[in-house]
Design a protein around this motif. Structure first.
Motif, short mmCIF file in Angstrom:
data_model
loop_
_atom_site.label_atom_id
_atom_site.label_comp_id
_atom_site.label_asym_id
_atom_site.label_seq_id
_atom_site.Cartn_x
_atom_site.Cartn_y
_atom_site.Cartn_z
N MET A 111 26.40 17.99 17.56
CA MET A 111 26.80 18.48 18.87
C MET A 111 26.92 17.30 19.81
O MET A 111 26.13 16.37 19.75
N VAL A 119 31.93 24.43 23.29
CA VAL A 119 30.95 25.36 23.86
C VAL A 119 31.32 25.63 25.31
O VAL A 119 31.32 26.77 25.78
N CYS A 150 30.75 20.17 26.29
CA CYS A 150 29.83 20.31 25.17
C CYS A 150 30.63 20.84 23.98
O CYS A 150 31.27 21.90 24.08
N ASN A 151 30.64 20.09 22.89
CA ASN A 151 31.40 20.45 21.69
C ASN A 151 30.51 20.40 20.46
O ASN A 151 29.53 19.65 20.41
N VAL A 152 30.88 21.19 19.47
CA VAL A 152 30.24 21.14 18.15
C VAL A 152 31.29 20.73 17.14
O VAL A 152 32.39 21.31 17.11
N TRP A 186 27.50 16.12 23.96
CA TRP A 186 27.59 16.37 25.39
C TRP A 186 28.27 15.16 26.01
O TRP A 186 27.81 14.03 25.81
#
Length: 492
Positions: A170, A113, A130-132, A172
Motif C-alpha cells: 500500500m 483507495v 492512497c493506492n494498493v 500513501w
C-alpha cells in the motif's frame, strides 16, 4: 491444495485468467486530455480540474501481459475435450515450437483507495492519494518445458533462469506539480509504503541426469518470503514429517492465519515492512505544439521486517518424473487435475530448505521510466499524436514498450485515444474513452484489446469466450468527481 501447487498452477495454467497489463498505469492515456490520473505516469502532469474520488471507484487496473497464451498449453481432444501439452497425443515439436528461450508472465493489479487533486493559487496542483498495488512476474525458460515434455529422450538436461517474483503493498503519496511557465512544468511525489507481502524464488541453474531409471537432480537457487504475522511457513521437522528433509518447507502446512492475526495484532499484524519512494517528472514544450516529457517512478525501497530465506542446498535428490496425463476428460482427469499432477511433479523437482531465522531485508521497488513526445496539430489543437517509451526495471523481469497514439479532445468534456504498442510481449492495440465534464470524470480503456477468443464450457450450460492467443489484455476504469472550473485549456 498445497501452497506450492497454487504457484505452479498459476505459472502453468492460470495464464488464461486475466489480471493486468504489465504495469499499473494505463499507458494509452499518457497523452489523454482531461484524464485525472495522468500524474500517476508523470508527476509533472496536472489535472484539468480539482477532483476527488471515493474508495474503489477512482481507479482500478486489472490485466496480464505475456508472450504465452492458452493455446500454448491446452489442446483439443478427439472427443471435444481439452488436454494439456503433456499428453502423448500432442507433438513435442508443435508444443515447443510455440515457446521462446524465456517465457514471461507479468500480472498487475492496482486500485485507488482514495485520490484528491487540488489546484492552488500559484499555478500549482497538489495530490494526496492512497493506492494498493500487487504484481506477479514469472520467467519460465524453454528448457524447463523441454524437460517436462521430452523427459527420457536425453540423458542430461540443463535448466536455468526459472523464477517468480510477487509484491503487494500500500502506498500513501503526497505530490505537487508546478507550472513554472507556459512551456515548462515540473513535479514530484513522495510515497510512504506499507509492505503486505513479498516473494522471490530464483532457480539460477538446475541439472537433471538419468541414473538407474531415476533422475538425479542438482539445483542452485534460493527463495525469500516476507509478509506480516499472518503467514506461517513451517518446516517438515516443525510439523512432524520424517520422510523429507527436516529443514524443507512443508507446503501442505502453509497457513494464512488472518483471523488470529487481526485479533492479536490488529491491522499492524498484516504489515510486513515499511518503505519510501519518490516520483520525479518534467514536461517542456520545445516549440509551439511539440512537447517532450519524462518521468521516473517508484525510486525507493521497502524494508521487510521478517524475511524467511530458503535455498536448494548443495545436495542432490532423486526425481522419478512427471505422471502422464491421459485423454480422458472425466472428473479424475479434468484440466484442474491434470495441472495438479504437474504441480506434484514440480514439488519433487524443486526442493527448498529454510536457512537461519527470519531477518530484516531491504528491497528496491521496480522503477519505471517514461519518456514521451507529443505533437498537437496546428490546424486543430484538439488532435495530437504521441510516442511513449516505458521501461520497467526489475532485474530479469525488465521490459520496455514503445507505444504510439492518436488523441482527440472534443471541447472540454470528451476525449479519446487509440494506440499501438510493441514490446517483448508482442504487439497490442489500446483504446481509451474519457468523459470529463464539470461535475464528474469517467474513463474506460485498455492497453490491450483482445481480438481472438475461443468458446469454452462455463458454469452449467453456459459457454464463455476466453482469449486464446498471447495474453496481452487488461481493463482500466474509474470514476472521480470534479469540483472546480477547468484550470488548463487545450485551446488557446
Amino acid at each position: 491444495m498445497a501452497m506450492k501447487k497454487c504457484f505452479i498452477i498459476l505459472a502453468l495454467a492460470c495464464i488464461g485468467i486475466n489480471v493486468a497489463s504489465a504495469q499499473t498505469q494505463m499507458r494509452s492515456a499518457y497523452f489523454l486530455d482531461g484524464y485525472n490520473f495522468r500524474h500517476q505516469m508523470n508527476p509533472a502532469f496536472a489535472g484539468a480540474r480539482s477532483y476527488f474520488s471515493l474508495p474503489a471507484l477512482g481507479y482500478t487496473n486489472i490485466g496480464i501481459s505475456s508472450n504465452l497464451g492458452i493455446d500454448t498449453f491446452l489442446y483439443p481432444t478427439a472427443d471435444g475435450g481439452l488436454t494439456t501439452f503433456m499428453n502423448r497425443s500432442v507433438d513435442s515439436r508443435t508444443f515447443l515450437g510455440k515457446l521462446d528461450k524465456n517465457n514471461y508472465l507479468s500480472t498487475d493489479v492496482s486500485t485507488s483507495v482514495f485520490s484528491i487533486g487540488a489546484w492552488g493559487k500559484r499555478n500549482g496542483f497538489t495530490t494526496v492519494e492512497c493506492n494498493v498495488k500487487a504484481n506477479v512476474s514469472l520467467n519460465l525458460p524453454y528448457d524447463l518445458f523441454s524437460f517436462m515434455k521430452t523427459i527420457g529422450e536425453q540423458q542430461h538436461y540443463d535448466i536455468s533462469n526459472l523464477g517468480v517474483r510477487a509484491r503487494t503493498y500500500m502506498e500513501w503519496s503526497l505530490g505537487h506539480t508546478q507550472r513554472v511557465s507556459d512551456r515548462l512544468s515540473v513535479g514530484g511525489k513522495v510515497k510512504i509504503l506499507l509492505g503486505l507481502a513479498s516473494a522471490d524464488v530464483r532457480i539460477n541453474s538446475l541439472s537433471a541426469d538419468m541414473n538407474a531409471e531415476k533422475w538425479s537432480i542438482k539445483a542452485q537457487g534460493d527463495a525469500r518470503v516476507s509478509a506480516g504475522n499472518y503467514l506461517k511457513l513451517p518446516t517438515n521437522a516443525e510439523t512432524g514429517v520424517t520422510d523429507a528433509p527436516a529443514a524443507g518447507i512443508n507446503y501442505d502446512a502453509v497457513d494464512f492465519d488472518f483471523e488470529n492475526t487481526f485479533r492479536n495484532s490488529g491491522i499492524g499484524g498484516f504489515i510486513g515492512g515499511y518503505g519510501v519512494a519518490f516520483d520525479l517528472g518534467a514536461s517542456f514544450e520545445i516549440i509551439r505544439g511539440l512537447t517532450i516529457s519524462a518521468a521516473v517512478l517508484d525510486l525507493g525501497f521497502i524494508n521487510w521486517k521478517a524475511s524467511t530465506f530458503a535455498t536448494t542446498g548443495t545436495n542432490t535428490w532423486e526425481f522419478t518424473g512427471f505422471e502422464d496425463v491421459t485423454l480422458d476428460s472425466e472428473s479424475e482427469n479434468s484440466i484442474g487435475n491434470q495441472f495438479s499432477h504437474l504441480a506434484d511433479g514440480m514439488e519433487d523437482l524443486i526442493q527448498l530448505q529454510k536457512e537461519g531465522v527470519p531477518h530484516k531485508f531491504n528491497e528496491m521497488l521496480a522503477a519505471t521510466l517514461n519518456v514521451g513526445l507529443e505533437y498537437k496539430m496546428p490546424f486543430w489543437e484538439g488532435l495530437s499524436v504521441g510516442a511513449l517509451s516505458s521501461t520497467r526495471i526489475q532485474g530479469p523481469y525488465t521490459w520496455t514498450e514503445g507505444r504510439f497514439s492518436v488523441n482527440v479532445a472534443v471541447g472540454n468534456w470528451l476525449s479519446a485515444s487509440g494506440s499501438y504498442g510493441i514490446s517483448k510481449f508482442g504487439s497490442t492495440f489500446g483504446a481509451v474513452l474519457n468523459l470529463h465534464c464539470r461535475a464528474l470524470n469517467f474513463f474506460l480503456g485498455t492497453d490491450s484489446l483482445v481480438c481472438h477468443y475461443a468458446p469454452v464450457a462455463g458454469v452449467g450450460s453456459m459457454t464463455v469466450n476466453i482469449p486464446y492467443r498471447k495474453l496481452n489484455v487488461g481493463l482500466n476504469f474509474g470514476l472521480s468527481f470534479n469540483v472546480s472550473k477547468r484550470k488548463d485549456k487545450i485551446f488557446r
